[in-house]
Design a protein around this motif. Structure first.
Motif, short mmCIF file in Angstrom:
data_model
loop_
_atom_site.label_atom_id
_atom_site.label_comp_id
_atom_site.label_asym_id
_atom_site.label_seq_id
_atom_site.Cartn_x
_atom_site.Cartn_y
_atom_site.Cartn_z
N CYS A 23 4.69 6.67 -1.95
CA CYS A 23 5.38 7.55 -2.90
C CYS A 23 5.41 6.78 -4.23
O CYS A 23 4.44 6.09 -4.57
CB CYS A 23 6.76 7.90 -2.34
SG CYS A 23 7.65 9.16 -3.25
N ASN A 51 3.98 6.21 3.91
CA ASN A 51 3.31 6.91 2.80
C ASN A 51 3.56 6.24 1.46
O ASN A 51 4.64 5.71 1.21
CB ASN A 51 3.82 8.35 2.73
CG ASN A 51 3.55 9.12 4.01
OD1 ASN A 51 2.53 8.90 4.67
ND2 ASN A 51 4.47 10.00 4.38
N THR A 74 7.44 13.40 3.85
CA THR A 74 7.96 12.24 4.60
C THR A 74 9.22 12.64 5.37
O THR A 74 9.40 12.29 6.54
CB THR A 74 8.26 11.08 3.62
OG1 THR A 74 7.03 10.72 2.95
CG2 THR A 74 8.82 9.87 4.33
N ALA A 88 8.43 6.00 3.39
CA ALA A 88 7.56 5.83 2.22
C ALA A 88 8.07 4.70 1.34
O ALA A 88 9.26 4.41 1.29
CB ALA A 88 7.49 7.13 1.42
N VAL A 131 -2.32 13.07 2.28
CA VAL A 131 -1.18 12.50 3.03
C VAL A 131 -0.89 13.36 4.27
O VAL A 131 -0.65 12.84 5.37
CB VAL A 131 0.06 12.38 2.11
CG1 VAL A 131 1.31 12.07 2.91
CG2 VAL A 131 -0.18 11.30 1.06
N VAL A 135 5.16 14.19 -1.62
CA VAL A 135 5.03 13.14 -0.58
C VAL A 135 6.41 12.84 0.02
O VAL A 135 6.56 12.71 1.24
CB VAL A 135 4.41 11.85 -1.17
CG1 VAL A 135 4.52 10.69 -0.19
CG2 VAL A 135 2.94 12.08 -1.54
N ASN A 165 -0.72 5.84 4.49
CA ASN A 165 -1.32 6.79 3.55
C ASN A 165 -1.13 6.24 2.15
O ASN A 165 -0.24 6.64 1.40
CB ASN A 165 -0.61 8.15 3.66
CG ASN A 165 -1.10 8.96 4.84
OD1 ASN A 165 -2.30 9.18 4.99
ND2 ASN A 165 -0.17 9.39 5.67
#
Ligand SMILES: NC(=O)C1=CN([C@@H]2O[C@H](COP(=O)(O)OP(=O)(O)OC[C@H]3O[C@@H](n4cnc5c(N)ncnc54)[C@H](O)[C@@H]3O)[C@@H](O)[C@H]2O)C=CC1
Ligand SMILES: CC(=O)C(C)=O
Length: 258
Positions: free
Chosen positions: A140, A138, A165, A181, A116, A161, A87
């Motif tokens: 971040c 992800n 996560t 992340a 996300v 985020v 993401n």
């Protein structure tokens, strides 16, 4: 790698996402690129094909739940699985709090947070079907650990985020899906060009000055390239990180220490 795995990267026509895609291709993954910017996406696909990378692409909006599902379907149709889902797509917004409009807040959260969540949902659904675990990664930021003036809404999205996560890591651990992340610092992409332009305007200084001011705080003495981020994401996407989940790790050259 025994059987060739597939990595999907949102917002990957340029910048950090493209850097990650190039690195994961080198690591042996099939690559599925995604972006809203159709022309740039096709240009990037052509570049990857020239490098003999096995690549597919999907033009779509990471902020839309249906597009995230269609992106996963595209990956499965083309390569048979989704093993790593990144993401990465994100947008910025620069303004003092008193100037933030409802529309700006809405669109920022739609991409950086809702997107996300939809990416996690679409990826986890497919990974669960495969019964072979998987890795969701992800984007971040240092801004997910430390809030900055003029970037308040953006920072709030990255704190969110980090929170998703952690929750996703706990919910999907039973399915052997890890969720982590990466938290870059100051990366010289088109995003920072826009941040610099807006901040320099607010600070009433020359273009480039805001970027320079942020860069002064980097212990390692230079700003980042997408490759610096991609080197770390390569680890998160590999089996070497199998025992890590729920973490949002700084890869920032030494800006935020915690
Ligand atoms: N550049 C930096 O210094 C840092 C960036 N990050 C994060 O890393 C990620 C990537 O950033 P950059 O490469 O710098 O950004 P960028 O703006 O240079 O590239 C992002 C790409 O994502 C695409 N995109 C934007 N919204 C999208 C959507 N809704 N659906 C699909 N594609 C979309 C854009 O068209 C663009 O091609 C973002 O999540 C950002 O917040 C985190 C920390 C630092
Ligand atoms: C874009 C970004 O995440 C920062 C902190 O610069």
């Amino acid at each position: 790698m025994n059987q060739q795995k597939t990595a999907v990267i949102t917002g990957s026509a340029q910048g950090i996402g493209k850097g990650i895609a190039l690195r994961l291709a080198k690591d042996g993954f099939n690559i599925v690129l995604n972006d809203l910017n159709e022309d740039l996406l096709h240009e990037t696909v052509r570049e990857f094909e020239t490098k003999q990378i096995k690549v597919a692409a999907f033009v779509g909006d990471a902020a839309k739940q249906n597009d995230q599902r269609a992106l996963v379907e595209k990956a499965v149709d083309r390569f048979g699985s989704v093993d790593v889902f990144i993401n990465n797509a994100g947008v910025e917004q620069v303004a003092p709090i008193e100037e933030i409009t409802p529309d700006q807040l809405e669109s920022l959260f739609q991409v950086n947070v809702f997107g996300v969540v939809y990416g996690i949902q679409a990826a986890a659904e497919q990974m669960k079907k495969q019964e072979n675990g998987g890795k969701i990664i992800n984007a971040c930021s240092i801004a997910g650990h430390q809030a900055y003036t003029m970037l308040s809404a953006y920072c709030a999205t990255k704190f969110a985020v980090r929170s998703f996560t952690q929750s996703a890591a706990q919910e999907y651990a039973k399915d052997k899906i890890t969720v982590n992340a990466y938290c870059p610092g100051i990366v010289g992409t088109s995003m920072w060009e826009r941040i610099d332009e807006a901040m320099s305007r607010y600070m009433n200084v020359e273009k480039g000055e805001a970027f320079k001011k942020f860069a002064e705080g980097i212990a390692l003495g230079r700003t980042q390239e997408p490759e610096d981020v991609a080197n770390f994401v390569s680890y998160l996407a590999s089996t070497d990180s199998d025992y890590m989940t729920g973490q949002s790790i700084m890869i920032d050259g030494g800006i935020v220490f915690n």
